[in-house]
Design an enzyme around this catalytic site. Structure first.
Site, mmCIF file in Angstrom:
data_model
loop_
_atom_site.group_PDB
_atom_site.id
_atom_site.type_symbol
_atom_site.label_atom_id
_atom_site.label_comp_id
_atom_site.label_asym_id
_atom_site.label_seq_id
_atom_site.Cartn_x
_atom_site.Cartn_y
_atom_site.Cartn_z
ATOM 1 N N CYS A 36 5.169 -4.007 16.500
ATOM 2 C CA CYS A 36 4.702 -2.940 17.394
ATOM 3 C C CYS A 36 3.208 -3.163 17.684
ATOM 4 C CB CYS A 36 4.928 -1.561 16.784
ATOM 5 S SG CYS A 36 6.675 -1.201 16.537
ATOM 6 N N CYS B 107 5.740 -6.373 8.006
ATOM 7 C CA CYS B 107 6.796 -5.859 8.885
ATOM 8 C C CYS B 107 7.101 -6.907 9.943
ATOM 9 C CB CYS B 107 6.337 -4.566 9.558
ATOM 10 S SG CYS B 107 7.612 -3.794 10.588
ATOM 11 N N CYS C 101 -1.390 6.868 9.489
ATOM 12 C CA CYS C 101 -0.224 6.208 10.093
ATOM 13 C C CYS C 101 -0.625 4.951 10.836
ATOM 14 C CB CYS C 101 0.419 7.107 11.138
ATOM 15 S SG CYS C 101 1.436 8.361 10.458
ATOM 16 N N GLU D 284 0.812 -1.212 0.000
ATOM 17 C CA GLU D 284 0.000 0.000 0.000
ATOM 18 C C GLU D 284 0.851 1.270 0.000
ATOM 19 O OE1 GLU D 284 -4.104 -1.425 2.093
ATOM 20 O OE2 GLU D 284 -2.416 -1.141 3.433
ATOM 21 N N CYS E 37 0.304 -1.142 15.825
ATOM 22 C CA CYS E 37 0.403 -0.926 14.378
ATOM 23 C C CYS E 37 -0.268 -2.061 13.611
ATOM 24 C CB CYS E 37 1.874 -0.829 13.980
ATOM 25 S SG CYS E 37 2.106 -0.632 12.205
ATOM 26 N N CYS F 190 3.100 8.822 0.888
ATOM 27 C CA CYS F 190 3.549 8.000 2.011
ATOM 28 C C CYS F 190 3.756 6.603 1.434
ATOM 29 C CB CYS F 190 2.473 8.003 3.088
ATOM 30 S SG CYS F 190 2.854 6.880 4.441
#
Ligand code: SAH
Length: 355
Positions: A119, A115, A335, A95, A122, A108
């Protein structure tokens, strides 16, 4: 057997010169290609009018400029942001988000599919890591967002999916292409690479001095609380991180930019500002506060009053801060909200599931 065409986006000027020579052309033909692809953003050889016709036919046979197809068109949003789900050549998806006037024309972009860092707050973390993006795929996101949104981007932030410093070499290669003034020509001061704080990679960054600014995701002021949010804190606790950042500020002569998600009663207390002031001793800093966006983590966002109060304390302590406007919330493009529910192209899913 079908010839696999070479993708040209992602190649440096020198690599395009070698490519031209390998195909019996002089090196300057490679430089012409470089300028058509990156400076003039042309994606078909037909438009490259100063290349000989026979060479254009040959180019078409052995190579392609490079494209990303969209898996589904972006939704219309009131704030003008658009989230793209791009298909990669191996069937994985990634994305990227277009954020107009924020304040510049901003993309962005992602550095990895998924990932590995886990975290807690997230959404991307929930996918796990599939793979690193290539330099070509990183640059392509920028050029595709430009083309599809009919704009010239001024800013790029590596705040999409993935941990950019976990894919150091490809990210740095992409940064060099994005900022070459004879190519894409973005300003290094308008590119931000955001990291959880991988200390060895920050050390390496200081030596290499890549053309971009670095921002550190901090999010808590004690090891205990930061480790609860970000497992990476166990490997590089705050003492170690700040020791490196002190040197970083000295080497770059710039304030260190921190990102700090505001979580109710967790990191928005007066004692957090006191802790911060201690950590930031002798480190010129800028705090970028971010509202916690909902990702099903169970954490509660700080109220507007709590954020105001926190900003007041920071200012009193002499710490510069700004509150980042939350864009893209409507289409889960803000974010930490990038999460590919369809990480594969259906026709290629089986191969990935087996792997
Ligand atoms: N891996 C990099 C870049 C990706 S995220 C990093 O961690 O810095 C970009 C920013 O969005 C980071 O500061 C990240 O902590 C933040 N973020 C992640 N999830 C979020 C959420 N749910 N709400 C608000 N910000 C979030």
């Amino acid at each position: 057997m079908l010839l696999k065409k070479k993708i040209l986006i992602g190649l440096t000027r020198e690599e395009l010169e070698s490519f031209a020579r390998e195909h019996g052309q002089q090196a300057f033909r490679g430089r012409q290609l470089y300028s058509w692809i990156y400076q003039r953003r042309v994606s078909s050889f037909d438009e490259m009018t100063d290349l000989p016709a026979a060479w254009r036919v040959e180019l078409d046979r052995v190579s392609e400029v490079g494209r990303l197809e969209v898996a589904r068109p972006p939704h219309e949003t009131r704030d003008g942001s658009q989230k793209f789900l791009f298909d990669l050549s191996d069937g994985l998806r990634v994305e990227s988000v277009y954020l107009p006037e924020s304040p510049g024309e901003t993309a962005c972009i992602s550095s990895q599919v998924g990932c590995a860092l886990g975290c807690h707050f997230c959404a991307t973390a929930k996918m796990g890591l599939f793979r690193n993006l290539t330099g070509s795929e990183i640059v392509l996101q920028v050029l595709e967002v430009e083309r599809r949104c009919q704009t010239r981007l001024t800013n790029v932030v590596f705040m999409g999916m993935g941990e950019p410093l976990h894919n150091y070499e490809n990210v740095v290669a992409a940064l060099r292409l994005l900022t070459d003034e004879n190519g894409i020509g973005l300003s290094a001061r308008r590119i931000t690479v955001s990291t959880v704080g991988l200390v060895p990679a920050i050390e390496r960054w200081m030596d290499d001095n890549p053309p971009a600014k670095l921002a550190i995701s901090l999010h808590a002021t004690t090891d205990e609380r930061r480790a609860e949010l970000m497992p990476i804190n166990k490997a590089y606790p705050l003492e170690v991180l700040f020791k490196t950042l002190r040197r970083f500020a000295h080497v770059t002569r710039d304030p260190v930019t921190f990102e700090y998600i505001m979580i109710a009663d967790f990191n928005d207390r007066e004692e957090d500002v006191e802790n911060l002031a201690r950590w930031l001793k002798n480190i010129p800093a800028k705090m970028n506060l971010i509202r916690l966006h909902p990702t099903g983590s169970g954490l509660k966002p700080s109220s507007d009053e709590a954020i105001d109060r926190f900003m007041g304390w920071l200012t009193e302590a002499g710490i510069r801060c700004t509150l980042r406007e939350s864009r893209g919330l409507e289409d889960e493009a803000a974010c930490g909200m990038l999460f590919t529910q369809e990480p594969f192209k259906p026709s290629k899913a089986r191969a990935w599931e087996k792997a």
